[in-house]
Scaffold this motif. Structure first.
Motif, PDB file in Angstrom:
ATOM      1  N   SER A  16      83.123  44.018  91.232  1.00 30.35           N
ATOM      2  CA  SER A  16      82.679  44.142  92.609  1.00 30.35           C
ATOM      3  C   SER A  16      81.548  45.151  92.692  1.00 30.35           C
ATOM      4  N   LEU A  17      80.460  44.727  93.305  1.00 30.73           N
ATOM      5  CA  LEU A  17      79.295  45.606  93.419  1.00 30.73           C
ATOM      6  C   LEU A  17      79.575  46.787  94.350  1.00 30.73           C
ATOM      7  N   ASN A  18      80.632  46.688  95.155  1.00 22.93           N
ATOM      8  CA  ASN A  18      80.975  47.748  96.109  1.00 22.93           C
ATOM      9  C   ASN A  18      81.017  49.134  95.472  1.00 22.93           C
ATOM     10  N   TYR A  19      81.466  49.185  94.236  1.00 25.93           N
ATOM     11  CA  TYR A  19      81.859  50.470  93.670  1.00 25.93           C
ATOM     12  C   TYR A  19      80.864  51.062  92.684  1.00 25.93           C
ATOM     13  N   TYR A  20      79.740  50.375  92.473  1.00 20.80           N
ATOM     14  CA  TYR A  20      78.873  50.786  91.371  1.00 20.80           C
ATOM     15  C   TYR A  20      77.407  50.859  91.775  1.00 20.80           C
ATOM     16  N   ALA A  21      76.707  51.787  91.142  1.00 24.63           N
ATOM     17  CA  ALA A  21      75.262  51.843  91.271  1.00 24.63           C
ATOM     18  C   ALA A  21      74.635  50.687  90.507  1.00 24.63           C
ATOM     19  N   ILE A  22      73.446  50.277  90.938  1.00 18.58           N
ATOM     20  CA  ILE A  22      72.755  49.199  90.249  1.00 18.58           C
ATOM     21  C   ILE A  22      71.260  49.505  90.255  1.00 18.58           C
ATOM     22  N   SER A  23      70.570  49.080  89.210  1.00 19.40           N
ATOM     23  CA  SER A  23      69.179  49.453  89.006  1.00 19.40           C
ATOM     24  C   SER A  23      68.321  48.236  88.710  1.00 19.40           C
ATOM     25  N   TRP A  24      67.026  48.394  88.992  1.00 15.74           N
ATOM     26  CA  TRP A  24      66.027  47.401  88.607  1.00 15.74           C
ATOM     27  C   TRP A  24      65.070  48.015  87.590  1.00 15.74           C
ATOM     28  N   PHE A  25      64.711  47.203  86.603  1.00 15.85           N
ATOM     29  CA  PHE A  25      63.748  47.576  85.576  1.00 15.85           C
ATOM     30  C   PHE A  25      62.706  46.469  85.457  1.00 15.85           C
ATOM     31  N   ARG A  26      61.634  46.743  84.757  1.00 15.44           N
ATOM     32  CA  ARG A  26      60.692  45.702  84.374  1.00 15.44           C
ATOM     33  C   ARG A  26      60.123  46.023  82.996  1.00 15.44           C
ATOM     34  N   GLN A  27      59.647  44.978  82.347  1.00 14.37           N
ATOM     35  CA  GLN A  27      59.029  45.152  81.043  1.00 14.37           C
ATOM     36  C   GLN A  27      57.842  44.216  80.937  1.00 14.37           C
ATOM     37  N   ALA A  28      56.669  44.804  80.796  1.00 13.21           N
ATOM     38  CA  ALA A  28      55.442  44.041  80.612  1.00 13.21           C
ATOM     39  C   ALA A  28      55.223  43.827  79.119  1.00 13.21           C
ATOM     40  N   PRO A  29      54.455  42.806  78.754  1.00 15.52           N
ATOM     41  CA  PRO A  29      54.195  42.541  77.334  1.00 15.52           C
ATOM     42  C   PRO A  29      53.601  43.756  76.649  1.00 15.52           C
ATOM     43  N   GLY A  30      54.195  44.132  75.521  1.00 18.86           N
ATOM     44  CA  GLY A  30      53.677  45.245  74.738  1.00 18.86           C
ATOM     45  C   GLY A  30      54.000  46.610  75.273  1.00 18.86           C
ATOM     46  N   LYS A  31      54.807  46.667  76.337  1.00 22.83           N
ATOM     47  CA  LYS A  31      55.157  47.965  76.941  1.00 22.83           C
ATOM     48  C   LYS A  31      56.657  48.176  76.910  1.00 22.83           C
ATOM     49  N   GLU A  32      57.051  49.423  77.079  1.00 25.91           N
ATOM     50  CA  GLU A  32      58.477  49.745  77.124  1.00 25.91           C
ATOM     51  C   GLU A  32      59.064  49.333  78.470  1.00 25.91           C
ATOM     52  N   ARG A  33      60.374  49.161  78.446  1.00 28.45           N
ATOM     53  CA  ARG A  33      61.061  48.839  79.687  1.00 28.45           C
ATOM     54  C   ARG A  33      60.966  50.039  80.628  1.00 28.45           C
ATOM     55  N   GLU A  34      60.677  49.765  81.887  1.00 23.69           N
ATOM     56  CA  GLU A  34      60.386  50.804  82.880  1.00 23.69           C
ATOM     57  C   GLU A  34      61.403  50.730  84.014  1.00 23.69           C
ATOM     58  N   GLY A  35      62.013  51.855  84.337  1.00 23.84           N
ATOM     59  CA  GLY A  35      62.928  51.905  85.470  1.00 23.84           C
ATOM     60  C   GLY A  35      62.164  51.947  86.774  1.00 23.84           C
TER      61      GLY A  35
END
Length: 125
Positions: free
Chosen positions: A28-47
């Motif tokens: 259940s999403l009620n109880y937890y934090a959630i995050s979005w990230f992205r990753q462009a080609p050749g780059k590290e994953r970014e929060g």
């Protein structure tokens, strides 16, 4: 089994908008934090953004502040990322993630236990 599924990506022109969804199952999403990230080609994953379980706090990476808005609908077990005024440099695969904790990690921390498969966002004229 915990699962996260992103959707809503696509090809848009600069200045346009998209809303990404992250539907979770197995918890259940009620109880937890959630995050979005992205990753462009050749780059590290970014929060990009994180919202705490209690809704009290939402964090944003500097480059998306004022353009992106994160929200959640616990009844639908879904988190969203509304992206406005998109730029070519926003082109990336976008992911949601959680480690089943109440609070957010620092935005640059990618040590999450559960990730979606990602959705492609391409901003191009």
């Amino acid at each position: 089994q915990e699962q996260l599924v992103e959707s809503g990506g696509g090809l848009v022109q600069p200045g346009e908008s998209l809303r990404l969804s992250c539907e979770v199952s197995g918890f259940s999403l009620n109880y937890y934090a959630i995050s979005w990230f992205r990753q462009a080609p050749g780059k590290e994953r970014e929060g990009l953004s994180c919202i705490t379980a209690s809704y009290t706090t939402t964090y944003y990476e500097e480059s998306v502040k004022g353009r992106f808005t994160m929200s959640r609908d616990n009844a639908k077990n879904t988190a969203y990322l509304q992206m406005n005024s998109l730029k070519p440099e926003d082109t990336a695969v976008y992911y949601c993630a959680t480690d089943l904790d109440l609070i957010c990690r620092e935005l640059g921390d990618t040590r999450y236990d559960y990730w979606g498969q990602g959705t492609q966002v391409t901003v191009s004229s």
